[in-house]
Design a protein around this motif. Structure first.
Motif, PDB file in Angstrom:
ATOM      1  N   SER A 191     -12.266  31.824 -29.831  1.00 43.05           N
ATOM      2  CA  SER A 191     -11.377  32.608 -29.272  1.00 43.05           C
ATOM      3  C   SER A 191     -11.647  33.984 -28.836  1.00 43.05           C
ATOM      4  N   LEU A 192     -12.878  34.609 -29.209  1.00 40.73           N
ATOM      5  CA  LEU A 192     -13.187  35.650 -28.511  1.00 40.73           C
ATOM      6  C   LEU A 192     -14.680  35.759 -27.901  1.00 40.73           C
ATOM      7  N   LEU A 193     -14.968  36.342 -26.991  1.00 47.95           N
ATOM      8  CA  LEU A 193     -16.367  36.340 -26.159  1.00 47.95           C
ATOM      9  C   LEU A 193     -16.781  37.845 -26.188  1.00 47.95           C
ATOM     10  N   ALA A 194     -17.603  38.368 -26.646  1.00 43.91           N
ATOM     11  CA  ALA A 194     -18.235  39.736 -26.561  1.00 43.91           C
ATOM     12  C   ALA A 194     -19.251  39.707 -25.689  1.00 43.91           C
ATOM     13  N   SER A 195     -19.378  40.474 -24.707  1.00 42.61           N
ATOM     14  CA  SER A 195     -20.613  40.590 -23.684  1.00 42.61           C
ATOM     15  C   SER A 195     -21.039  42.163 -23.403  1.00 42.61           C
ATOM     16  N   GLY A 196     -22.204  42.460 -23.220  1.00 43.63           N
ATOM     17  CA  GLY A 196     -22.673  43.565 -22.887  1.00 43.63           C
ATOM     18  C   GLY A 196     -23.512  43.734 -21.749  1.00 43.63           C
ATOM     19  N   GLY A 197     -23.395  44.867 -21.054  1.00 44.34           N
ATOM     20  CA  GLY A 197     -23.914  44.708 -19.752  1.00 44.34           C
ATOM     21  C   GLY A 197     -24.957  46.075 -19.397  1.00 44.34           C
ATOM     22  N   ALA A 198     -25.446  45.876 -18.198  1.00 43.02           N
ATOM     23  CA  ALA A 198     -26.461  47.146 -17.779  1.00 43.02           C
ATOM     24  C   ALA A 198     -25.662  48.371 -17.623  1.00 43.02           C
ATOM     25  N   ASP A 199     -24.166  48.117 -17.499  1.00 45.18           N
ATOM     26  CA  ASP A 199     -23.305  49.191 -17.104  1.00 45.18           C
ATOM     27  C   ASP A 199     -23.086  49.942 -18.502  1.00 45.18           C
ATOM     28  N   LYS A 241     -21.348  48.992 -20.921  1.00 47.03           N
ATOM     29  CA  LYS A 241     -19.950  48.811 -21.716  1.00 47.03           C
ATOM     30  C   LYS A 241     -20.122  47.352 -22.409  1.00 47.03           C
ATOM     31  N   VAL A 242     -19.195  47.394 -23.328  1.00 48.41           N
ATOM     32  CA  VAL A 242     -19.168  46.008 -24.095  1.00 48.41           C
ATOM     33  C   VAL A 242     -17.846  45.628 -24.075  1.00 48.41           C
ATOM     34  N   TYR A 243     -17.458  44.351 -23.576  1.00 45.76           N
ATOM     35  CA  TYR A 243     -16.159  43.798 -23.411  1.00 45.76           C
ATOM     36  C   TYR A 243     -15.975  42.811 -24.382  1.00 45.76           C
ATOM     37  N   LEU A 244     -14.994  42.752 -24.969  1.00 44.59           N
ATOM     38  CA  LEU A 244     -14.417  41.754 -25.969  1.00 44.59           C
ATOM     39  C   LEU A 244     -13.200  41.136 -25.313  1.00 44.59           C
ATOM     40  N   ILE A 245     -13.351  39.915 -25.010  1.00 43.36           N
ATOM     41  CA  ILE A 245     -12.306  39.139 -24.290  1.00 43.36           C
ATOM     42  C   ILE A 245     -11.767  38.218 -25.160  1.00 43.36           C
ATOM     43  N   ASN A 246     -10.412  38.034 -25.204  1.00 41.62           N
ATOM     44  CA  ASN A 246      -9.543  36.965 -25.955  1.00 41.62           C
ATOM     45  C   ASN A 246      -9.486  36.063 -24.959  1.00 41.62           C
ATOM     46  N   LEU A 247     -10.142  34.854 -25.270  1.00 47.45           N
ATOM     47  CA  LEU A 247     -10.086  33.734 -24.261  1.00 47.45           C
ATOM     48  C   LEU A 247      -8.997  32.827 -24.309  1.00 47.45           C
ATOM     49  N   PHE A 248      -7.908  33.000 -25.176  1.00 46.77           N
ATOM     50  CA  PHE A 248      -6.781  32.212 -25.350  1.00 46.77           C
ATOM     51  C   PHE A 248      -5.778  32.841 -24.426  1.00 46.77           C
ATOM     52  N   ILE A 249      -5.474  34.328 -24.353  1.00 47.24           N
ATOM     53  CA  ILE A 249      -4.835  34.652 -23.599  1.00 47.24           C
ATOM     54  C   ILE A 249      -5.184  35.559 -22.476  1.00 47.24           C
ATOM     55  N   TYR A 250      -6.641  35.751 -22.352  1.00 48.47           N
ATOM     56  CA  TYR A 250      -7.561  36.266 -21.315  1.00 48.47           C
ATOM     57  C   TYR A 250      -7.029  37.667 -21.334  1.00 48.47           C
ATOM     58  N   ARG A 251      -7.286  38.424 -22.254  1.00 50.09           N
ATOM     59  CA  ARG A 251      -6.969  39.710 -22.477  1.00 50.09           C
ATOM     60  C   ARG A 251      -8.256  40.550 -22.748  1.00 50.09           C
ATOM     61  N   PHE A 252      -8.822  41.523 -21.914  1.00 47.80           N
ATOM     62  CA  PHE A 252      -9.879  42.188 -22.049  1.00 47.80           C
ATOM     63  C   PHE A 252      -9.659  43.724 -22.692  1.00 47.80           C
ATOM     64  N   PHE A 253     -10.807  43.760 -23.737  1.00 45.25           N
ATOM     65  CA  PHE A 253     -10.951  45.366 -24.277  1.00 45.25           C
ATOM     66  C   PHE A 253     -12.507  45.639 -23.826  1.00 45.25           C
ATOM     67  N   PHE A 254     -12.450  46.915 -23.681  1.00 45.41           N
ATOM     68  CA  PHE A 254     -13.795  47.361 -23.643  1.00 45.41           C
ATOM     69  C   PHE A 254     -14.067  48.823 -24.266  1.00 45.41           C
ATOM     70  N   PHE A 255     -15.426  48.679 -24.616  1.00 46.88           N
ATOM     71  CA  PHE A 255     -15.757  49.880 -25.610  1.00 46.88           C
ATOM     72  C   PHE A 255     -16.762  50.575 -24.884  1.00 46.88           C
TER      73      PHE A 255
END
Length: 64
Positions: free
Chosen positions: A40-48, A50-64
């Motif tokens: 249900s969740l995808l976490a991604s970290g980037g060169a920018d 930032k860490v994004y946590l994405i709820n794939l069921f409702i397509y909602r983004f959270f970032f840290f």
């Protein structure tokens, strides 16, 4: 950008995968990503840096 792929090949394509969607958000390269155990969740970290946590069921983004 994170590509979401399916293991069903595209008709007439050479790849064993097909792109079924993209997730926008990072400015630059995505360096790491991981799914939660229930998918249900995808976490991604980037060169920018930032860490994004994405709820794939409702397509909602959270970032840290």
């Amino acid at each position: 950008m994170v590509l979401i792929i399916d293991n069903e090949p595209e008709a007439g394509g050479n790849s064993p995968f097909r792109c079924i969607g993209t997730l926008q958000g990072h400015n630059g390269k995505v360096l790491s990503c991981a799914f939660s155990t229930d998918g249900s969740l995808l976490a991604s970290g980037g060169a920018d840096k930032k860490v994004y946590l994405i709820n794939l069921f409702i397509y909602r983004f959270f970032f840290f």
